[in-house]
Design a protein around this motif. Structure first.
Motif, short mmCIF file in Angstrom:
data_model
loop_
_atom_site.label_atom_id
_atom_site.label_comp_id
_atom_site.label_asym_id
_atom_site.label_seq_id
_atom_site.Cartn_x
_atom_site.Cartn_y
_atom_site.Cartn_z
N ARG A 381 -2.62 30.20 110.06
CA ARG A 381 -2.20 29.75 108.74
C ARG A 381 -3.22 28.72 108.26
NH1 ARG A 381 1.53 33.68 108.60
NH2 ARG A 381 2.00 32.82 106.52
N ASN A 382 -3.72 28.89 107.05
CA ASN A 382 -4.80 28.01 106.57
C ASN A 382 -4.31 26.76 105.88
OD1 ASN A 382 -3.99 28.95 104.11
ND2 ASN A 382 -5.83 30.12 103.68
N SER A 383 -3.01 26.48 105.99
CA SER A 383 -2.47 25.22 105.47
C SER A 383 -1.16 24.90 106.18
CB SER A 383 -2.23 25.29 103.97
OG SER A 383 -1.51 24.14 103.52
N PHE A 384 -0.95 23.61 106.47
CA PHE A 384 0.34 23.18 107.00
C PHE A 384 1.47 23.49 106.01
CE2 PHE A 384 -1.60 19.35 109.54
CZ PHE A 384 -2.38 20.24 110.26
N SER A 385 1.12 23.64 104.73
CA SER A 385 2.15 23.86 103.70
C SER A 385 2.83 25.22 103.84
CB SER A 385 1.53 23.74 102.30
OG SER A 385 1.20 22.39 102.02
N ASP A 386 2.34 26.09 104.71
CA ASP A 386 3.07 27.32 104.99
C ASP A 386 4.45 27.00 105.55
OD1 ASP A 386 0.77 28.55 104.16
OD2 ASP A 386 0.48 29.74 105.97
N ILE A 387 4.58 25.86 106.22
CA ILE A 387 5.89 25.44 106.72
C ILE A 387 6.83 25.16 105.57
CG2 ILE A 387 7.12 23.67 108.04
CD1 ILE A 387 4.62 23.39 109.79
N ALA A 388 6.35 24.43 104.57
CA ALA A 388 7.19 24.12 103.40
C ALA A 388 7.61 25.38 102.66
CB ALA A 388 6.44 23.18 102.46
N GLN A 389 6.67 26.30 102.48
CA GLN A 389 6.99 27.54 101.77
C GLN A 389 7.99 28.38 102.56
OE1 GLN A 389 7.03 28.49 98.55
NE2 GLN A 389 4.79 28.54 98.42
N THR A 390 7.89 28.36 103.89
CA THR A 390 8.84 29.05 104.74
C THR A 390 10.24 28.46 104.58
OG1 THR A 390 7.12 29.60 106.36
CG2 THR A 390 9.40 29.64 107.13
N ALA A 392 11.33 26.80 101.96
CA ALA A 392 11.79 27.13 100.60
C ALA A 392 12.39 28.53 100.57
CB ALA A 392 10.63 27.01 99.62
N HIS A 393 11.74 29.49 101.22
CA HIS A 393 12.26 30.86 101.23
C HIS A 393 13.52 30.97 102.08
CE1 HIS A 393 8.18 32.83 99.96
NE2 HIS A 393 8.73 32.13 99.01
N PHE A 394 13.58 30.23 103.15
CA PHE A 394 14.76 30.27 104.01
C PHE A 394 16.00 29.83 103.24
CE2 PHE A 394 17.64 28.47 107.22
CZ PHE A 394 17.72 29.54 108.11
N PHE A 395 15.85 28.82 102.38
CA PHE A 395 16.98 28.32 101.58
C PHE A 395 17.08 29.00 100.22
CE2 PHE A 395 16.46 24.41 104.28
CZ PHE A 395 17.75 24.40 104.80
N SER A 396 16.20 29.98 99.96
CA SER A 396 16.17 30.66 98.65
C SER A 396 15.93 29.66 97.52
CB SER A 396 17.47 31.44 98.41
OG SER A 396 17.65 32.43 99.38
N LEU A 397 14.99 28.75 97.73
CA LEU A 397 14.60 27.79 96.70
C LEU A 397 13.46 28.37 95.86
CD1 LEU A 397 14.39 24.61 98.98
CD2 LEU A 397 16.37 25.38 97.64
N SER A 398 13.16 27.73 94.76
CA SER A 398 11.99 28.13 93.99
C SER A 398 10.74 27.86 94.82
CB SER A 398 11.93 27.36 92.67
OG SER A 398 11.86 25.96 92.90
N ASN A 399 9.67 28.61 94.52
CA ASN A 399 8.46 28.52 95.33
C ASN A 399 7.83 27.13 95.25
OD1 ASN A 399 8.57 31.11 96.29
ND2 ASN A 399 7.20 31.95 94.73
N MET A 400 7.24 26.74 96.36
CA MET A 400 6.40 25.55 96.38
C MET A 400 5.06 25.90 95.75
SD MET A 400 8.24 23.19 97.73
CE MET A 400 7.00 21.92 98.01
N LYS A 401 4.34 24.88 95.33
CA LYS A 401 3.04 25.09 94.69
C LYS A 401 2.00 25.58 95.69
CE LYS A 401 -0.27 22.60 91.73
NZ LYS A 401 -0.56 21.28 91.08
N TYR A 402 2.12 25.15 96.95
CA TYR A 402 1.14 25.49 97.97
C TYR A 402 1.83 26.16 99.16
CZ TYR A 402 -1.63 22.14 95.29
OH TYR A 402 -2.27 21.48 94.28
N GLY A 403 1.07 26.97 99.88
CA GLY A 403 1.57 27.56 101.11
C GLY A 403 2.04 29.00 100.94
N LYS A 404 2.12 29.69 102.08
CA LYS A 404 2.59 31.07 102.12
C LYS A 404 3.68 31.18 103.17
CE LYS A 404 0.96 35.84 102.69
NZ LYS A 404 -0.21 36.71 102.98
N SER A 405 4.79 31.78 102.80
CA SER A 405 5.93 31.84 103.71
C SER A 405 5.63 32.72 104.92
CB SER A 405 7.16 32.36 102.98
OG SER A 405 8.26 32.47 103.88
N MET A 406 6.22 32.35 106.05
CA MET A 406 6.16 33.16 107.25
C MET A 406 7.41 34.01 107.40
SD MET A 406 4.47 30.34 109.84
CE MET A 406 5.26 28.90 109.08
N ILE A 407 8.27 33.99 106.40
CA ILE A 407 9.51 34.76 106.39
C ILE A 407 9.45 35.77 105.24
CG2 ILE A 407 12.02 34.68 106.02
CD1 ILE A 407 12.03 31.94 107.25
#
Length: 414
Positions: A381-390, A392-407
């Motif tokens: 993963r090329n950014s720690f922010s993949d954790i945040a995006q993951t 966000a998707h786990f809770f069905s939140l709106s997307n974060m500005k940075y990162g790619k989900s692992m889910i």
């Protein structure tokens, strides 16, 4: 219930990343060197010379190191039943410090380098020192240099006791640290002074990450001891983090344990649980998981790995800390339900075998576990922010500005 539990081992890097040469850290490897030191008998651990961390291995740590290096970590059981998914990430933030790491993990990379007081002597400019003295009504300061905390306290201990002047010092991180005797100077006075310094830095447009209050006790140089009443006065995050999103969009709860609340300047935290030391942090984390409700995050920073063992270059302490954490980790794993997600990760490295006493620029592990997810390598993963995006998707939140989900967004599977 949809709950996320973040266990952050402060400084648990797993190898120097691609740009580590720019930081003087090419070859640093916090976990690798601790594990190797145990295997070679250069560090004391609890099981016949091999680091014994079966639960971290079960979450995928061993297989993750193999994917990264193509060599399985010596001493670990490669046949451990792997129940978690695993990935490794490098930072896109410009620094290798605690604040940058945590902010990026929660979806706010720091693209602008922090300001730093890097002069070895007279670190803080005279005009800034004069402003601090005037606003805080103190008689002057001691130190004002680039130093190790324990060393500078010993150096100025007697003068501090006699004059009541606070000890200021800096490091390679974006910090101003202030050490004072907890009873002679007063703990509340130290907090007040640190708050004033934080406000002055912000007013004068210094982009300094943290002002750290460092209280200590002792009646002579021989028995000085820093206490657990450290407090960080961090800069307020510049953008919304995923914890705030959970609170706003799902009326969720975020429990910060240890220094998490300080790191985020209270932003995105609904409840703070005070805890100090690895054992206390683990006990309070287990308790917080038990009381957490629907749409909640429990976020713990296990700071001893960094402050007690990484910075102090204590390889044996680091190894024994990992084994103790791993022992208690099983209690946490056993609490994870089908609607929960456990994340074990880090914020940077601090290789206890490395030169100097500073953080090291390293990859971090990302170990994910939920009983309904299969074990899988989730790649680089090329950014720690993949954790945040993951999250966000786990809770069905709106997307974060940075990162790619692992889910997977639709099935909530990896």
């Amino acid at each position: 219930m949809n709950r996320v539990f973040i266990m952050l081992l402060d400084s648990f890097g797993i190898g120097s990343c691609k740009d580590s040469n720019q930081f003087g850290d090419e070859g640093a490897n916090t976990f690798g060197h601790v594990n190797e030191s145990c295997f070679l008998g250069l560090a004391n651990c609890n099981r016949n010379g091999n680091l014994y961390i079966p639960n971290l291995t079960a979450l995928g740590l061993g297989k993750l190191i193999y994917e990264l290096t193509k060599i399985y970590p010596v001493g670990l059981n490669r046949y451990e039943n792997t129940i978690g998914s695993y990935a490794y990430a490098s930072p896109i933030s410009m620094d290798k410090d605690t604040l940058s790491g945590h902010l990026e993990i929660m979806g706010i990379p720091s693209f602008k380098p922090w300001d730093k007081f890097i002069e070895k002597k007279n670190s803080l400019p005279e005009s800034l020192v004069n402003h601090i003295i005037k606003e805080s009504n103190i008689d002057g300061i001691l130190g004002n240099c680039h130093a190790s905390g324990t060393t500078i306290i010993q150096k100025f201990f007697e003068e501090h006791i006699q004059t009541n002047k606070p000890i200021f010092y800096t490091s390679s991180d974006s910090v101003v640290q202030i050490a004072c005797h907890e009873t002679v100077f007063g703990l509340n006075n130290l907090y007040c002074l640190s708050s004033i310094v934080r406000k002055i830095l912000d007013k004068r447009k210094y982009n300094i990450g943290r002002v750290i209050a460092r209280p200590f006790i002792g009646n002579s140089i021989k028995n000085i001891k820093r206490t657990n009443n450290r407090k960080d006065f961090s800069v307020v995050p510049s953008e919304i983090n995923v914890m705030e999103k959970l609170i706003i969009e799902k009326q969720g709860e975020v429990i910060g344990i240890g220094k998490i609340t300080d790191i985020f300047s209270g932003v995105g935290i609904t409840k703070t649980i005070v805890a100090n030391g690895l054992s206390d942090l683990l006990e309070k984390t287990t308790y917080a998981i038990k009381i957490s409700k629907k749409n909640s995050i429990v976020f713990t920073n296990f700071s001893d790995f960094d402050s007690l063992w990484g910075h102090r270059r204590d390889v044996s302490g680091y190894a024994q800390g990992l084994e103790f954490f791993d022992l208690k980790l099983l209690d946490i794993i056993n609490q994870i339900t089908d609607s929960d997600l456990l994340i074990v990760t880090a914020d940077h490295g601090c290789d206890p075998t490395w030169k100097g006493f500073d953080h090291t620029r390293e990859f971090i592990p990302i170990l994910l576990y939920s009983p309904i997810f299969s074990s899988k390598f989730l790649g680089y993963r090329n950014s720690f922010s993949d954790i945040a995006q993951t999250i966000a998707h786990f809770f069905s939140l709106s997307n974060m500005k940075y990162g790619k989900s692992m889910i997977n967004e639709n099935t909530k599977c990896y």
